[in-house]
Motif scaffolding. Structure first.
Motif, PDB file in Angstrom:
ATOM      1  N   ARG A  87      70.515  -0.742  18.678  1.00  0.00           N
ATOM      2  CA  ARG A  87      70.815  -0.732  20.075  1.00  0.00           C
ATOM      3  C   ARG A  87      70.458  -2.268  20.691  1.00  0.00           C
ATOM      4  NH1 ARG A  87      67.078   1.893  24.549  1.00  0.00           N
ATOM      5  NH2 ARG A  87      65.596   0.521  23.359  1.00  0.00           N
ATOM      6  N   MET A 147      73.124  -4.096  19.118  1.00  0.00           N
ATOM      7  CA  MET A 147      74.886  -3.671  19.776  1.00  0.00           C
ATOM      8  C   MET A 147      74.367  -4.596  20.904  1.00  0.00           C
ATOM      9  SD  MET A 147      76.432  -1.942  17.856  1.00  0.00           S
ATOM     10  CE  MET A 147      76.371  -2.378  16.521  1.00  0.00           C
ATOM     11  N   GLY A 148      73.973  -5.052  21.960  1.00  0.00           N
ATOM     12  CA  GLY A 148      73.429  -5.903  23.034  1.00  0.00           C
ATOM     13  C   GLY A 148      73.495  -6.422  23.005  1.00  0.00           C
ATOM     14  N   LEU A 154      75.165  -8.329  20.021  1.00  0.00           N
ATOM     15  CA  LEU A 154      77.080  -8.197  19.899  1.00  0.00           C
ATOM     16  C   LEU A 154      78.244  -8.325  21.595  1.00  0.00           C
ATOM     17  CD1 LEU A 154      79.327  -8.004  17.962  1.00  0.00           C
ATOM     18  CD2 LEU A 154      78.984  -4.976  18.187  1.00  0.00           C
ATOM     19  N   MET A 155      77.407  -7.751  22.378  1.00  0.00           N
ATOM     20  CA  MET A 155      78.152  -7.373  23.459  1.00  0.00           C
ATOM     21  C   MET A 155      78.406  -8.856  24.035  1.00  0.00           C
ATOM     22  SD  MET A 155      79.676  -5.157  23.437  1.00  0.00           S
ATOM     23  CE  MET A 155      80.027  -3.652  23.476  1.00  0.00           C
ATOM     24  N   HIS A 156      77.311  -9.298  23.457  1.00  0.00           N
ATOM     25  CA  HIS A 156      77.114 -10.714  24.501  1.00  0.00           C
ATOM     26  C   HIS A 156      77.229 -12.667  23.304  1.00  0.00           C
ATOM     27  CE1 HIS A 156      74.905  -8.524  26.917  1.00  0.00           C
ATOM     28  NE2 HIS A 156      75.083  -9.031  27.877  1.00  0.00           N
ATOM     29  N   SER A 157      77.754 -11.702  22.343  1.00  0.00           N
ATOM     30  CA  SER A 157      78.111 -12.783  20.906  1.00  0.00           C
ATOM     31  C   SER A 157      79.831 -13.163  21.209  1.00  0.00           C
ATOM     32  CB  SER A 157      77.262 -12.444  20.005  1.00  0.00           C
ATOM     33  OG  SER A 157      78.609 -11.309  19.121  1.00  0.00           O
ATOM     34  N   ASP A 158      80.141 -14.137  20.309  1.00  0.00           N
ATOM     35  CA  ASP A 158      81.445 -14.629  20.769  1.00  0.00           C
ATOM     36  C   ASP A 158      82.476 -14.307  19.328  1.00  0.00           C
ATOM     37  OD1 ASP A 158      79.784 -16.550  18.980  1.00  0.00           O
ATOM     38  OD2 ASP A 158      81.090 -18.091  19.866  1.00  0.00           O
ATOM     39  N   CYS A 193      83.143 -11.960  18.430  1.00  0.00           N
ATOM     40  CA  CYS A 193      84.309 -10.660  18.086  1.00  0.00           C
ATOM     41  C   CYS A 193      85.483 -11.578  18.402  1.00  0.00           C
ATOM     42  CB  CYS A 193      84.379  -9.730  19.422  1.00  0.00           C
ATOM     43  SG  CYS A 193      82.537  -8.513  18.630  1.00  0.00           S
ATOM     44  N   PHE A 241      86.867  -6.242  17.139  1.00  0.00           N
ATOM     45  CA  PHE A 241      84.715  -5.485  16.860  1.00  0.00           C
ATOM     46  C   PHE A 241      84.678  -4.209  16.614  1.00  0.00           C
ATOM     47  CE2 PHE A 241      82.828  -2.352  19.404  1.00  0.00           C
ATOM     48  CZ  PHE A 241      81.832  -2.685  19.246  1.00  0.00           C
ATOM     49  N   TYR A 247      81.697  -4.219  14.204  1.00  0.00           N
ATOM     50  CA  TYR A 247      80.368  -2.704  14.521  1.00  0.00           C
ATOM     51  C   TYR A 247      80.661  -1.789  13.272  1.00  0.00           C
ATOM     52  CZ  TYR A 247      78.950   1.895  16.276  1.00  0.00           C
ATOM     53  OH  TYR A 247      78.741   3.465  16.512  1.00  0.00           O
TER      54      TYR A 247
END
Length: 77
Positions: free
Chosen positions: A20, A23-24, A26-30, A32, A37, A41
């Motif tokens: 978890r 994943m958090g 990942l959402m706040h990184s560059d 992607c 994505f 993932y």
């Protein structure tokens, strides 16, 4: 677990908490911006799943990975 898919020496609750958090992050990184994505993932999920799986579990994960990639390739063609 009765199915003997995951190693008995692994605390799955800790793994889920770590996942978890990853994943958090990942959402706040560059990352992607450089990689798709789904590739990022899957790299995270598949690495963790293989690491916590028994041999029987790894066979299932590897089959899923292969089928997932084949489906994606067929979709792209």
């Amino acid at each position: 677990m009765d199915e003997e898919l995951f190693r008995s020496d692994i605390n799955l609750h800790i793994i889920f908490l770590l996942l978890r958090e990853q994943m958090g992050m990942l959402m706040h990184s560059d990352i992607c911006e450089k990689y798709p994505f789904m590739e990022v993932y899957e790299s995270i999920i598949f690495t963790i799943m293989r690491g916590i799986s028994t041999e029987k579990g790894k066979e299932i994960v590897d089959t899923y990975i292969q089928q997932s990639r084949e489906l994606r390739e067929n979709k792209d063609n």
